[in-house]
Design a protein around this motif. Structure first.
Motif, PDB file in Angstrom:
ATOM      1  N   UNK A 295       0.847  -1.196   0.000  1.00  0.00           N
ATOM      2  CA  UNK A 295       0.000   0.000   0.000  1.00  0.00           C
ATOM      3  C   UNK A 295       0.883   1.246   0.000  1.00  0.00           C
ATOM      4  N   UNK A 296       1.951   1.216   0.802  1.00  0.00           N
ATOM      5  CA  UNK A 296       2.889   2.346   0.862  1.00  0.00           C
ATOM      6  C   UNK A 296       3.581   2.528  -0.492  1.00  0.00           C
ATOM      7  N   UNK A 297       4.063   1.421  -1.059  1.00  0.00           N
ATOM      8  CA  UNK A 297       4.714   1.477  -2.374  1.00  0.00           C
ATOM      9  C   UNK A 297       3.752   2.021  -3.428  1.00  0.00           C
ATOM     10  N   UNK A 298       2.508   1.550  -3.387  1.00  0.00           N
ATOM     11  CA  UNK A 298       1.507   2.011  -4.339  1.00  0.00           C
ATOM     12  C   UNK A 298       1.239   3.501  -4.229  1.00  0.00           C
ATOM     13  N   UNK A 299       1.125   4.001  -2.999  1.00  0.00           N
ATOM     14  CA  UNK A 299       0.864   5.425  -2.781  1.00  0.00           C
ATOM     15  C   UNK A 299       2.005   6.273  -3.321  1.00  0.00           C
ATOM     16  N   UNK A 300       3.240   5.860  -3.037  1.00  0.00           N
ATOM     17  CA  UNK A 300       4.405   6.611  -3.515  1.00  0.00           C
ATOM     18  C   UNK A 300       4.465   6.586  -5.041  1.00  0.00           C
ATOM     19  N   UNK A 301       4.239   5.412  -5.631  1.00  0.00           N
ATOM     20  CA  UNK A 301       4.286   5.302  -7.090  1.00  0.00           C
ATOM     21  C   UNK A 301       3.212   6.126  -7.771  1.00  0.00           C
ATOM     22  N   UNK A 302       1.970   6.064  -7.253  1.00  0.00           N
ATOM     23  CA  UNK A 302       0.890   6.877  -7.827  1.00  0.00           C
ATOM     24  C   UNK A 302       1.240   8.354  -7.782  1.00  0.00           C
ATOM     25  N   UNK A 303       1.808   8.785  -6.626  1.00  0.00           N
ATOM     26  CA  UNK A 303       2.142  10.195  -6.477  1.00  0.00           C
ATOM     27  C   UNK A 303       3.265  10.636  -7.393  1.00  0.00           C
ATOM     28  N   UNK A 304       4.370   9.876  -7.427  1.00  0.00           N
ATOM     29  CA  UNK A 304       5.541  10.273  -8.218  1.00  0.00           C
ATOM     30  C   UNK A 304       5.227  10.278  -9.710  1.00  0.00           C
ATOM     31  N   UNK A 305       4.646   9.200 -10.203  1.00  0.00           N
ATOM     32  CA  UNK A 305       4.351   9.154 -11.634  1.00  0.00           C
ATOM     33  C   UNK A 305       3.190  10.073 -12.002  1.00  0.00           C
ATOM     34  N   UNK A 306       2.287  10.327 -11.040  1.00  0.00           N
ATOM     35  CA  UNK A 306       1.235  11.303 -11.278  1.00  0.00           C
ATOM     36  C   UNK A 306       1.796  12.708 -11.401  1.00  0.00           C
ATOM     37  N   UNK A 307       2.775  13.038 -10.578  1.00  0.00           N
ATOM     38  CA  UNK A 307       3.430  14.354 -10.657  1.00  0.00           C
ATOM     39  C   UNK A 307       4.178  14.496 -11.985  1.00  0.00           C
ATOM     40  N   UNK A 308       4.915  13.450 -12.370  1.00  0.00           N
ATOM     41  CA  UNK A 308       5.654  13.497 -13.634  1.00  0.00           C
ATOM     42  C   UNK A 308       4.694  13.627 -14.823  1.00  0.00           C
ATOM     43  N   UNK A 309       3.577  12.911 -14.757  1.00  0.00           N
ATOM     44  CA  UNK A 309       2.541  12.994 -15.789  1.00  0.00           C
ATOM     45  C   UNK A 309       2.025  14.425 -15.910  1.00  0.00           C
ATOM     46  N   UNK A 310       1.720  15.050 -14.762  1.00  0.00           N
ATOM     47  CA  UNK A 310       1.162  16.402 -14.774  1.00  0.00           C
ATOM     48  C   UNK A 310       2.185  17.428 -15.260  1.00  0.00           C
ATOM     49  N   UNK A 311       3.444  17.304 -14.824  1.00  0.00           N
ATOM     50  CA  UNK A 311       4.481  18.249 -15.252  1.00  0.00           C
ATOM     51  C   UNK A 311       4.734  18.137 -16.755  1.00  0.00           C
ATOM     52  N   UNK A 312       4.746  16.909 -17.265  1.00  0.00           N
ATOM     53  CA  UNK A 312       4.916  16.716 -18.706  1.00  0.00           C
ATOM     54  C   UNK A 312       3.751  17.337 -19.464  1.00  0.00           C
ATOM     55  N   UNK A 313       2.530  17.174 -18.923  1.00  0.00           N
ATOM     56  CA  UNK A 313       1.342  17.762 -19.557  1.00  0.00           C
ATOM     57  C   UNK A 313       1.397  19.289 -19.531  1.00  0.00           C
TER      58      UNK A 313
END
Length: 424
Positions: A295-313
């Protein structure tokens, strides 16, 4: 038992999986057919602005979760869940017959009533589905069963959405979708006939038709178990993030990526496939146990790749064709991994919610989860509308949500991990 797929060969699980898969498929086949038809042919159906159609359908569908979740939980705790599942599927057949009539007559009011009825169908079936799993599965099978249900649900959502979109573009597509939905509902009822009996564990429980007190009591009951309530909050955040992304894909593709309907389908497909893959990966990494660390790994991954997704957008430039643009493929990569880590995040949470709940009140706790899921999704939609009205761009909102996911989901996941470690 090396693969969760062995459960699909068992009488304990396969009928339930088939029932829920076809129900989720029908929900999305009907909703998307209607949404696309009304968006592009709104003047023939209603005087309501086409821009308000999708939010209206979403609001009408989710309203029963607030009204009837508490009642649904009580029913699932008080009566045999297998019998209730069959009743819900008969209700679905009835609704699809009405939907076909609504499509044939272009009756907007009739179709809105069916949307409400399908929301009620999902509200009633949710506590049955999630509380029957621990009743028929061993503790070491909870993660496997939830991984299959989660991946199956998102596959059904994707298929229903895609087929609904295709049918809406052909002559009499609504009527064809309605007839197809009747057939799917009948097959779903056939599956439900084979769900093994799941007798009530608290048949003497008092029953009240006061839907508001039932819902409030369900939330209070969930709150009494701290780790279960935290799991529910984390699941609700997952649905807020996912619903926000899915609802904004069309506008994001149109205004930022300069793409078309095919581009929306690509984003939707990769995100849902990512969640399905993450759910199965979670099962493989869990080794048939609830691994709270995932659950911890999932939360970190969702956040990090979500941030990268948004910055790229945010910095996306539409140079050349979309499908030769490296930024576009960067976005697709990030979005897929947001889905994968979302699967890792959500599957153990469902298993915690089921495994740590008292058996006699499990359905009511799952009903509380449905209420809070709906509340979070509606809150996310309202905040999104306010921010868009205040001049925020869609990538800005994606970035804010991803940062909040890293913080909020990460903190909740860490607390759950700590409490579970202390209690073990």
């Amino acid at each position: 038992m090396s693969s969760p797929l062995y459960l699909l060969k068992t009488h304990r699980f396969a009928p339930l999986f088939g029932t829920q898969f076809l129900g989720a498929f029908n929900d999305n086949l009907f909703k998307n057919t209607l949404a696309v038809l009304l968006t592009f042919q709104a003047a023939e159906w209603t005087s309501i602005s086409s821009a308000l159609i999708a939010p209206l359908i979403g609001a009408v569908f989710i309203l029963p979760f607030f009204l009837f979740s508490g009642l649904a939980g009580v029913l699932a705790d008080k009566f045999d869940k297998a019998r209730l599942a069959r009743f819900v599927k008969v209700w679905e057949i009835f609704l699809m017959v009405i939907a076909t009539t609504g499509f044939a007559t272009h009756s907007f009011t009739t179709l809105m009533l069916v949307i409400f009825g399908m929301g009620m169908h999902s509200t009633l079936f949710g506590p049955i589905k999630y509380s029957i799993i621990p009743q028929h599965m061993g503790e070491n099978e909870l993660v496997s069963a939830n991984a299959l249900v989660e991946s199956g649900t998102f596959a059904a959502i994707l298929l229903g959405t895609l087929i609904g979109g295709m049918l809406s573009g052909i002559p009499n597509g609504g009527v064809i979708a309605g007839v197809a939905s009747i057939v799917v509902a009948v097959i779903g009822y056939g599956f439900s006939r084979y769900i093994p009996t799941a007798p009530s564990l608290s048949p003497e429980m008092a029953f009240s038709i006061n839907i508001f007190s039932q819902t409030l009591n369900s939330v209070r009951l969930a709150y009494q178990n701290r780790i279960v309530f935290l799991a529910i909050l984390a699941i609700s955040w997952f649905w807020l993030y996912g619903a926000l992304l899915l609802s904004q894909f069309p506008s994001f593709v149109q205004s930022v990526l300069m793409g078309d309907e095919t581009t929306v389908t690509i984003l939707l497909s990769l995100f849902t496939v990512g969640i399905g893959a993450g759910s199965i990966l979670c099962e493989r990494l869990s080794h048939h146990n609830i691994r709270v660390s995932l659950v911890v790994v999932g939360a970190i991954g969702m956040g990090i790749f979500g941030i990268d997704f948004a910055l790229t957008a945010q910095h996306f430039t539409s140079a050349g064709t979309l499908y030769s643009n490296t930024q576009f493929f960067h976005i697709l990569f990030d979005l897929t991994l947001v889905g994968v880590f979302g699967g890792l995040f959500s599957v153990p949470l469902y298993a915690i919610m089921q495994g740590r709940s008292e058996a006699h009140s499990r359905s009511r706790i799952i009903a509380a989860n449905n209420v809070l899921n709906a509340l979070f999704m509606v809150s996310g939609a309202v905040v999104t509308m306010v921010l868009l009205g205040d001049g925020w761009s869609i990538p800005d909102i994606f970035l804010l949500t991803a940062i909040a996911t890293l913080l909020v989901a990460g903190i909740i996941a860490r607390i759950i991990h700590t409490k579970a470690h202390h209690e073990s």
